[in-house]
Design an enzyme around this catalytic site. Sequence first.
Site, PDB file in Angstrom:
ATOM      1  N   HIS A 274       0.841  -1.198   0.000  1.00  0.00           N
ATOM      2  CA  HIS A 274       0.000   0.000   0.000  1.00  0.00           C
ATOM      3  C   HIS A 274       0.875   1.247   0.000  1.00  0.00           C
ATOM      4  CE1 HIS A 274      -4.168  -1.614   1.431  1.00  0.00           C
ATOM      5  NE2 HIS A 274      -3.644  -2.357   0.477  1.00  0.00           N
TER       6      HIS A 274
ATOM      7  N   TYR B  92      -8.831   5.379   8.010  1.00  0.00           N
ATOM      8  CA  TYR B  92      -8.973   5.674   9.439  1.00  0.00           C
ATOM      9  C   TYR B  92      -9.956   6.828   9.528  1.00  0.00           C
ATOM     10  CZ  TYR B  92      -4.660   2.986  10.319  1.00  0.00           C
ATOM     11  OH  TYR B  92      -3.709   1.995  10.420  1.00  0.00           O
TER      12      TYR B  92
ATOM     13  N   PRO C 199      -4.063  -0.213  18.859  1.00  0.00           N
ATOM     14  CA  PRO C 199      -3.862  -0.646  17.476  1.00  0.00           C
ATOM     15  C   PRO C 199      -3.893   0.474  16.432  1.00  0.00           C
ATOM     16  CG  PRO C 199      -6.067  -1.214  18.223  1.00  0.00           C
ATOM     17  CD  PRO C 199      -5.343  -0.684  19.416  1.00  0.00           C
TER      18      PRO C 199
ATOM     19  N   TYR D 250       4.378   6.122  10.398  1.00  0.00           N
ATOM     20  CA  TYR D 250       3.487   5.028  10.002  1.00  0.00           C
ATOM     21  C   TYR D 250       4.255   3.936   9.265  1.00  0.00           C
ATOM     22  CZ  TYR D 250      -0.826   2.704   8.590  1.00  0.00           C
ATOM     23  OH  TYR D 250      -1.823   1.781   8.418  1.00  0.00           O
TER      24      TYR D 250
HETATM   25  C1  PHB Z   1      -6.153  -4.573  10.771  1.00  0.00           C
HETATM   26  O1  PHB Z   1      -6.186  -4.775   9.550  1.00  0.00           O
HETATM   27  O2  PHB Z   1      -6.583  -5.411  11.578  1.00  0.00           O
HETATM   28  C2  PHB Z   1      -5.575  -3.296  11.258  1.00  0.00           C
HETATM   29  C3  PHB Z   1      -4.983  -2.431  10.356  1.00  0.00           C
HETATM   30  C4  PHB Z   1      -4.466  -1.233  10.802  1.00  0.00           C
HETATM   31  C5  PHB Z   1      -4.517  -0.912  12.134  1.00  0.00           C
HETATM   32  C6  PHB Z   1      -5.085  -1.782  13.048  1.00  0.00           C
HETATM   33  C7  PHB Z   1      -5.628  -2.975  12.612  1.00  0.00           C
HETATM   34  O3  PHB Z   1      -4.024   0.294  12.558  1.00  0.00           O
END
Ligand code: PHB
Length: 389
Positions: free
Chosen positions: A72, A200, A292, A384
């Site tokens: 990505h 997001y 996360p 990131y």
């Molecule tokens: C996920 O795909 O489970 C995932 C992706 C990005 C994140 C957290 C979880 O920041």
Amino acid sequence: MRAQVAIIGAGPAGLLLGQLLYKAGIDAVILEQRSPDYVLGRIRAGVLEQGTVDVLDLAGVGDRLHANALPHDGFEIGANGRQHRIQLKELVGKVVTVYGQTEVTRDLMEARAACGAPSIYEAESVELHDITSACPSVTFVHNGEKRRLECDFMAGCDGYHGVSRRSIPADALSIFERVYPFGWLGVLADVPPAWDELIYADSDRGFALASMRSATRVRCYVQCSLTDKVEQWSDDRFWDEFKLRVGPEVAARMTTGPSIEKSIAPLRSFVAEPMRYGQLFLAGDAAHIVPPTGAKGLNLAASDVFYLYEALTGYYKGDSRAALDHYSGRALRRVWQAVRFSWWMTSLLHRFPGEDPFTSRVRVADLQYLFGSESAQRTLAENYVGLPL
Ligand code: PHB
Ligand code: APR
């Protein structure tokens, strides 16, 4: 039984360390309390930094990843239904790799089975002994029989709830913690993603994340209350809420389907310092947890393991104990960068229950600054994709 290194836990951290040590000719036994199927049944995040991919390649487990993973070049931040792209590749010249942690774990498990290195699953009552002596050992019960594994070093890769960190006297550890007043409700479903990149999404109703595992499988989350129960969230309720949060444009393109997994995870930042006690070295979730939001958990586990691998190979090659002595400091420097970044991204994108108006305004200003400033976007992108190892 004897091994140079006893690895506690067969999550990604323990398995990756096992594979790297195997390649370096250092013998290790992995002790895991659960069964292989149980370990593979846990659904976790799925965004890999380039450094993590490099370490997986170094461990010789990159083939399936390179054939199937999705690179990505960017991701989107949605604010009240409008998408703003963070162009990772243009801004910092790096990309991230979307590949589920379950797949990473499977690749590592298969590699370990193929090379015949020993893993003992369903090892119960694991206990660490004589941690500060030159001959530590681990006892456990397997098939009803009590056994002892003698070793030079122990790697505590047994996650947040594991026995390793708990075996260190409380006065030898400093704990730093922040518990967030919400959780993430996650759903896995076999439908093609209506998004090319992760979204997001910040919204008045709370945060949502649109992610994926493949061209035919999505992983989606909504911020939820800590008192919510999975049973209160039917698939319909989840998708309705998710659509409201990502906005009408994405919602209109979406296909939904029955969930194949649904779970709620609380959000927490946690660090235990130092990451070493005597002959015991902590790595991964055993030493730290991040929320996360920044997708850093697995990547931090991989960087800890890489540093520990360098320290152990250095020691066995005869480069003295200096690298072992530097492990904790080296790992923690990177850990705190990821803790800061994950805390910032979490604060930026979530509505905190009872948030005061000043905090709300500062959060909105922070988002506006990000959308309007290439420098701010570059800072986000740099973190990131992962700071250098
Ligand atoms: C996920 O795909 O489970 C995932 C992706 C990005 C994140 C957290 C979880 O920041
Ligand atoms: N004895 C033996 N094994 C144990 C014990 C114990 N007492 N306690 C826990 N374990 C095992 C767990 O069953 C699990 O398989 O240790 C393993 C730890 O694995 P993870 O929790 O996946 O932790 P880690 O390998 O550090 O991986 C970090 O997982 O939670 C995510 O965000 C995190 O992606 C990151 C990754």
